[in-house]
Write an enzyme that holds these catalytic residues in place. Structure first.
Site, PDB file in Angstrom:
ATOM      1  N   ASP A 161      20.411   3.631  -7.261  1.00 55.66           N
ATOM      2  CA  ASP A 161      19.163   4.404  -7.092  1.00 55.66           C
ATOM      3  C   ASP A 161      18.217   3.745  -6.093  1.00 55.66           C
ATOM      4  O   ASP A 161      17.223   4.337  -5.692  1.00 55.66           O
ATOM      5  CB  ASP A 161      18.483   4.654  -8.451  1.00 55.66           C
ATOM      6  CG  ASP A 161      18.094   3.367  -9.175  1.00 55.66           C
ATOM      7  OD1 ASP A 161      18.047   2.305  -8.529  1.00 55.66           O
ATOM      8  OD2 ASP A 161      17.837   3.436 -10.394  1.00 55.66           O
ATOM      9  N   TYR A 177     -12.552   0.318   0.729  1.00 56.12           N
ATOM     10  CA  TYR A 177     -12.522   0.161   2.197  1.00 56.12           C
ATOM     11  C   TYR A 177     -13.552  -0.826   2.731  1.00 56.12           C
ATOM     12  O   TYR A 177     -14.534  -1.156   2.061  1.00 56.12           O
ATOM     13  CB  TYR A 177     -12.727   1.539   2.847  1.00 56.12           C
ATOM     14  CG  TYR A 177     -11.468   2.368   2.783  1.00 56.12           C
ATOM     15  CD1 TYR A 177     -10.660   2.543   3.902  1.00 56.12           C
ATOM     16  CD2 TYR A 177     -11.037   2.927   1.586  1.00 56.12           C
ATOM     17  CE1 TYR A 177      -9.488   3.258   3.831  1.00 56.12           C
ATOM     18  CE2 TYR A 177      -9.860   3.650   1.509  1.00 56.12           C
ATOM     19  CZ  TYR A 177      -9.087   3.812   2.639  1.00 56.12           C
ATOM     20  OH  TYR A 177      -7.914   4.516   2.569  1.00 56.12           O
ATOM     21  N   THR A 216      20.248   8.029  -1.730  1.00 55.15           N
ATOM     22  CA  THR A 216      20.281   8.668  -3.049  1.00 55.15           C
ATOM     23  C   THR A 216      18.877   9.065  -3.476  1.00 55.15           C
ATOM     24  O   THR A 216      17.893   8.413  -3.123  1.00 55.15           O
ATOM     25  CB  THR A 216      20.838   7.722  -4.132  1.00 55.15           C
ATOM     26  OG1 THR A 216      20.016   6.550  -4.175  1.00 55.15           O
ATOM     27  CG2 THR A 216      22.273   7.345  -3.853  1.00 55.15           C
ATOM     28  N   HIS A 249       0.808  -1.214   0.000  1.00 61.30           N
ATOM     29  CA  HIS A 249       0.000   0.000   0.000  1.00 61.30           C
ATOM     30  C   HIS A 249       0.846   1.271   0.000  1.00 61.30           C
ATOM     31  O   HIS A 249       0.372   2.344   0.397  1.00 61.30           O
ATOM     32  CB  HIS A 249      -0.990   0.018   1.170  1.00 61.30           C
ATOM     33  CG  HIS A 249      -2.189   0.894   0.914  1.00 61.30           C
ATOM     34  ND1 HIS A 249      -2.753   1.036  -0.330  1.00 61.30           N
ATOM     35  CD2 HIS A 249      -2.935   1.671   1.745  1.00 61.30           C
ATOM     36  CE1 HIS A 249      -3.774   1.860  -0.246  1.00 61.30           C
ATOM     37  NE2 HIS A 249      -3.909   2.260   0.990  1.00 61.30           N
ATOM     38  N   SER A 300      -3.255   6.115  10.176  1.00 63.88           N
ATOM     39  CA  SER A 300      -2.335   7.044   9.521  1.00 63.88           C
ATOM     40  C   SER A 300      -0.973   7.009  10.204  1.00 63.88           C
ATOM     41  O   SER A 300      -0.896   6.860  11.422  1.00 63.88           O
ATOM     42  CB  SER A 300      -2.901   8.467   9.606  1.00 63.88           C
ATOM     43  OG  SER A 300      -1.914   9.416   9.272  1.00 63.88           O
ATOM     44  N   GLU A 302      -9.152  -2.440   2.168  1.00 64.70           N
ATOM     45  CA  GLU A 302      -8.572  -1.812   3.346  1.00 64.70           C
ATOM     46  C   GLU A 302      -9.572  -1.889   4.496  1.00 64.70           C
ATOM     47  O   GLU A 302     -10.545  -1.150   4.529  1.00 64.70           O
ATOM     48  CB  GLU A 302      -8.250  -0.349   3.054  1.00 64.70           C
ATOM     49  CG  GLU A 302      -7.497  -0.172   1.746  1.00 64.70           C
ATOM     50  CD  GLU A 302      -7.025   1.251   1.546  1.00 64.70           C
ATOM     51  OE1 GLU A 302      -6.491   1.836   2.504  1.00 64.70           O
ATOM     52  OE2 GLU A 302      -7.188   1.781   0.436  1.00 64.70           O
ATOM     53  N   HIS A 310      -0.852   2.936   7.313  1.00 71.22           N
ATOM     54  CA  HIS A 310      -0.909   3.369   5.925  1.00 71.22           C
ATOM     55  C   HIS A 310       0.475   3.832   5.489  1.00 71.22           C
ATOM     56  O   HIS A 310       1.050   4.713   6.131  1.00 71.22           O
ATOM     57  CB  HIS A 310      -1.877   4.559   5.812  1.00 71.22           C
ATOM     58  CG  HIS A 310      -3.107   4.262   5.049  1.00 71.22           C
ATOM     59  ND1 HIS A 310      -4.132   3.510   5.563  1.00 71.22           N
ATOM     60  CD2 HIS A 310      -3.482   4.600   3.781  1.00 71.22           C
ATOM     61  CE1 HIS A 310      -5.096   3.417   4.646  1.00 71.22           C
ATOM     62  NE2 HIS A 310      -4.720   4.059   3.563  1.00 71.22           N
TER      63      HIS A 310
END
Ligand SMILES: *[C@@H]1O[C@H](CO)[C@@H](O)[C@H](O)[C@H]1NC(C)=O
Ligand SMILES: *[C@@H]1O[C@H](CO)[C@@H](O)[C@H](O)[C@H]1NC(C)=O
Ligand SMILES: *[C@@H]1O[C@H](CO)[C@@H](O)[C@H](O)[C@H]1NC(C)=O
Ligand SMILES: *[C@@H]1O[C@H](CO)[C@@H](O)[C@H](O)[C@H]1NC(C)=O
Ligand SMILES: *[C@@H]1O[C@H](CO)[C@@H](O)[C@H](O)[C@H]1NC(C)=O
Ligand SMILES: *[C@@H]1O[C@H](CO)[C@@H](O)[C@H](O)[C@H]1NC(C)=O
Ligand SMILES: *[C@@H]1O[C@H](CO)[C@@H](O)[C@H](O)[C@H]1NC(C)=O
Length: 738
Positions: free
Chosen positions: A668, A536, A673, A150, A310, A496, A259
């Site tokens: 990368d 959800y 970086t 996610h 959150s 979710e 999340h």
């Protein structure tokens, strides 16, 4: 590009003695190999589970694998915030798929965690097709769980339902292929390294790394239910430790409810976000001396019931005025929803990602070191396709209710405190806005009375279940799946689930499993964002509040009850040994007429009198650790580089004084970086590469390089590789020390 294993574990005295011994006897060749061997046996010792536990008589066969699944990092929208302006422009960290296979001697199960927004039905169907080509019916829809971490900074474009195609610029072949190939390769790698091994369960709490972003919805759950839990988010982290028979660690799989939105919608670089950073740290520690994505140890961190969890732990406030947001509708007096944003715990999104990632990693490491509850027994897999628009839920002997055709409510368009919508929608709307309803009716038609009644009290914004042009806007056929390993059950959630929804699912599955003696003390784990995306899943009570999560519970107020009924059915089939009798259910469609809204990249242009890879903005000659070295090159569109999995757009290289050669120390994929691809006008673009020089960097001489391709000719295009190299620069511990 693997570097030699050098490093830690021995005391400095032992190290010194060994080096002296080797030097005295003149054996310098192979010094590192000898050290590494000794080191390994040291690490092995400390990783071994409690010695009193004897290896099981019938060990599992275990395989782990990891593969790069990073797609083309230009132009394609990032998947998560549904913000069409948030298109890919480079790489912060690479994205990986991590696969674990467990076999009990007669059956096997596969679980995969891929660093993408979510698994879509289309992605799963394409992966299963590939697996069938390679492995026949060994890996099929019943025994393969695919989950997405996610992250909101992965690439979009791998969906077949219209709503998701709109926010993805369509179905993008060049975006889905690297994900399919990466997932399949991770399974193939796991398949090829299966060996007898052991699995240990451990769990603990992580405090202060998630907060409920819809506490007012949570509070609508019954008080006696809430009283049973100490927090309005799940703080539990569950880990499975995988070792070989000698107790040497080969992997860890971990679940935590958060999340991955520490990186906000202003970010343009592909990133695995907070859970990805936990994987990164764990693997970097175990695969000593390896570059990101290399080395045998695999550490997967998946998300669980994170629907309302959150990571922005400072909570929401109005970013324009500093006011508190309105508690009920997360709106600000000036600027509305868009101004109400949650931040923290760091000073910017990178630091927040790092802190949350580190918190998860640290706890997982502790649990890994102390894991002693060993799993024994059989593995099982149960899977069904269900028509989620048409489930009758039996509440009790006299009452039943039904799920609905999919629809999204007004608050869906409001977004959340992790990223608000652009329009003037607010969360918690239980009445439609005449203005937007008018626009909707004019453009899309008004929702039928049937669908309105079914979704009540949700004011419907998009009646997606009644929108079928050019293709259905939302799925009807949904996967439900459980796999078990010993007494552990992994429930694949097709969306979710909020905190309380997840708790109810866990409890129901546990209850069913524990009817059988082999599951006494069952541990039920939820893997979110699995198999298919259906937005959800809130509880019935949370649904009534119609914040973002409730508005996005697309099959109506009884969505959760329907899933619980089906998950109970799967669990019962497992304990009763009747998995084979489960109806398979209606097969999902595989649309051939998917469309793309993204054109091919234009030919690449460079400023007059320059060449691709030429430096436009040079590095400084000296940097102090903690500073940022930055260089800008004339670049091509990264999409013109084609499949860049297992490659890199960037290296940071250190000059080895003795040999005069350059050693790659970062790619990368490295946390330190940042590869920014900046698209200009007329086909011109720049690549700015930053190296955030860690305090631990060794003093010395370095350079930064960039690799890419430029495209010439629209018809029969030609793609030419280029590279660019910065000036050499020095890194010092303090600016004045040299
Ligand atoms: C949000 O709720 C407050 C009252 O709690 C109200 O004054 C405000 O108008 C609401 N905002 C919107 C945009 O509906
Ligand atoms: C995103 O994070 C950056 C800091 O990294 C911050 O400047 C910006 O305001 C944030 N934006 C939102 C919408 O959260
Ligand atoms: C799913 O159920 C709906 C009723 O809501 C029905 O119209 C549809 O044909 C069903 N789809 C499949 C594939 O069975
Ligand atoms: C069945 O559930 C309904 C709705 O929740 C409730 O009104 C009814 O009393 C219940 N009946 C029994 C027998 O429990
Ligand atoms: C949203 O904006 C439209 C157009 O500006 C306006 O007519 C409508 O009343 C607004 N809705 C709310 C809830 O503020
Ligand atoms: C490019 O090089 C040519 C020849 O040296 C020169 O005449 C011209 O002014 C240069 N253009 C730019 C933009 O520097
Ligand atoms: C590339 O970088 C140069 C030098 O910093 C700058 O002048 C130019 O505008 C940049 N071009 C793009 C496309 O960003």
């Amino acid at each position: 590009m693997a570097r030699k294993a050098v490093c830690c574990g021995l005391s400095s005295l032992e190290l010194l003695l060994m080096v002296m011994f080797l030097l005295m006897t003149g054996i310098t060749v192979g010094l590192f190999t000898v050290l590494a061997i000794n080191l390994n046996s040291q690490t092995k010792e400390s990783e071994k589970p409690i010695p009193s536990l004897n290896p099981p008589e019938n060990p599992f066969l275990i395989g782990v694998g990891r593969a790069d699944c990073t797609g083309p990092v230009g132009d394609i929208p990032l998947m998560g915030y549904a913000n069409l302006d948030q298109t890919a422009g480079g790489i912060h960290t690479r994205l990986f798929s991590r696969a674990f296979i467990v076999d009990d001697g007669s059956r096997r199960v596969v679980f995969v965690s891929a660093e993408i927004g979510m698994v879509s039905q289309r992605l799963r169907l394409e992966v299963l097709k590939e697996l069938e080509l390679r492995f026949g019916d060994l890996y099929r829809q019943e025994n393969v769980v695919l989950s997405g971490t996610h992250t909101h900074s992965g690439l979009a474009g791998y969906f077949q339902y219209t709503l998701f195609m709109i926010t993805s610029k369509g179905y993008i072949k060049s975006s889905i292929k690297p994900i399919v190939d990466g997932i399949v390769k991770s399974i193939e790698l796991a398949h090829n390294n299966m060996r007898p091994g052991r699995i240990f369960l451990n769990k603990g709490d992580i405090v202060g790394s998630n907060l409920n972003r819809s506490p007012q919805s949570y509070l609508n759950n019954p008080e006696e239910e809430r009283r049973r839990y100490k927090s309005d988010t799940d703080q539990q982290i569950v880990t499975l430790k995988f070792t070989d028979l000698d107790g040497d660690g080969i992997g860890i799989f971990s679940w935590f409810a958060v999340h991955p939105v520490s990186m906000n919608y202003t970010n343009r670089m592909v990133s695995s976000d907070n859970l990805g950073h936990a994987s990164y740290l764990f693997e970097q520690e175990k695969n000593i001396g390896s570059l990101p994505g290399e080395g045998p140890f695999v550490a997967a961190f998946a998300t669980s019931n994170s629907g309302d969890a959150s990571p922005n732990t400072h909570g929401p406030y109005c970013i324009n005025t500093g006011d508190k947001c309105d508690y009920l509708n997360s709106s600000c007096p000036i600027g509305g929803t868009k101004m109400c944003v949650a931040f923290g715990p760091g000073k910017d999104m990178f630091e927040s990602t790092k802190i949350i990632g580190e918190n998860i990693y640290r706890k997982a490491k502790e649990l890994y070191a102390s894991a002693e509850q060993e799993l024994h027994g059989r593995v099982h897999a149960a899977h069904q396709w269900i028509n989620m628009t048409d489930v009758t839920v039996h509440l009790n002997s006299t009452h039943s209710v039904k799920t609905c055709k999919p629809a999204l409510g007004h608050s869906f368009a409001a977004g959340t405190i992790d990223g608000g919508g652009d329009l003037n929608f607010t969360q918690g709307a239980i009445e439609g806005d005449p203005f937007w309803d008018g626009i909707r009716d004019a453009l899309l038609g008004s929702p039928s009375k049937e669908i309105q009644d079914c979704h009540n009290p949700k004011p419907i914004l998009f009646s997606t279940g009644e929108m079928n042009k050019p293709l259905p806007w939302h799925p009807a056929i949904v996967d439900v799946q459980i796999i078990t390993i010993g007494s552990v059950a992994i429930v694949a959630i097709p969306g979710e689930a909020t905190t309380m929804s997840g708790r109810r699912i866990r409890e129901a599955v546990k209850q069913e499993l524990e009817r059988h003696e082999s599951f006494t003390k069952a541990e039920v784990i939820l893997t979110g964002l699995s198999n298919i995306y259906t937005h959800y899943i809130t509880t019935y009570e949370e649904y009534q509040v119609q914040r973002y999560e409730g508005a996005s519970t697309i099959y109506g107020p009884h969505t959760l009850s329907a899933y619980i009924q089906h998950f109970r059915g799967l669990a019962r089939a497992i304990v009763e040994g009747k998995v084979g009798e489960l109806p398979k259910g209606p097969e999902p469609p595989f649309f051939s007429n998917v469309f793309s809204l993204l054109s091919n990249p234009p030919v690449d242009k460079k400023p007059e009198n320059t060449s691709f890879g030429q430096v436009l903005q040079q590095v400084n000659s000296v940097y102090k650790v903690g500073e940022v070295a930055s260089v800008t090159f004339v670049a091509g569109n990264p999409r013109n580089s084609g499949d860049m999995r297992d490659k890199t757009f960037v290296t940071v290289e250190k000059l080895l004084k003795r040999t005069g050669t350059w050693e790659v120390i970062h790619t990368d994929g490295s946390w330190v970086t940042r590869f920014h691809w900046i698209k200009g006008s007329g086909g011109q673009s720049n690549a700015t590469v930053e190296w955030h020089i860690p305090v631990s960097a060794e003093p010395g001489t370095y350079r930064i390089r960039h690799f890419g391709h430029f495209k010439q000719r629209i018809i029969n295009p030609v793609f030419t590789a280029y590279e660019g190299t910065s000036d050499e620069f020095r890194v010092t511990k303090t600016l004045y020390s040299l």
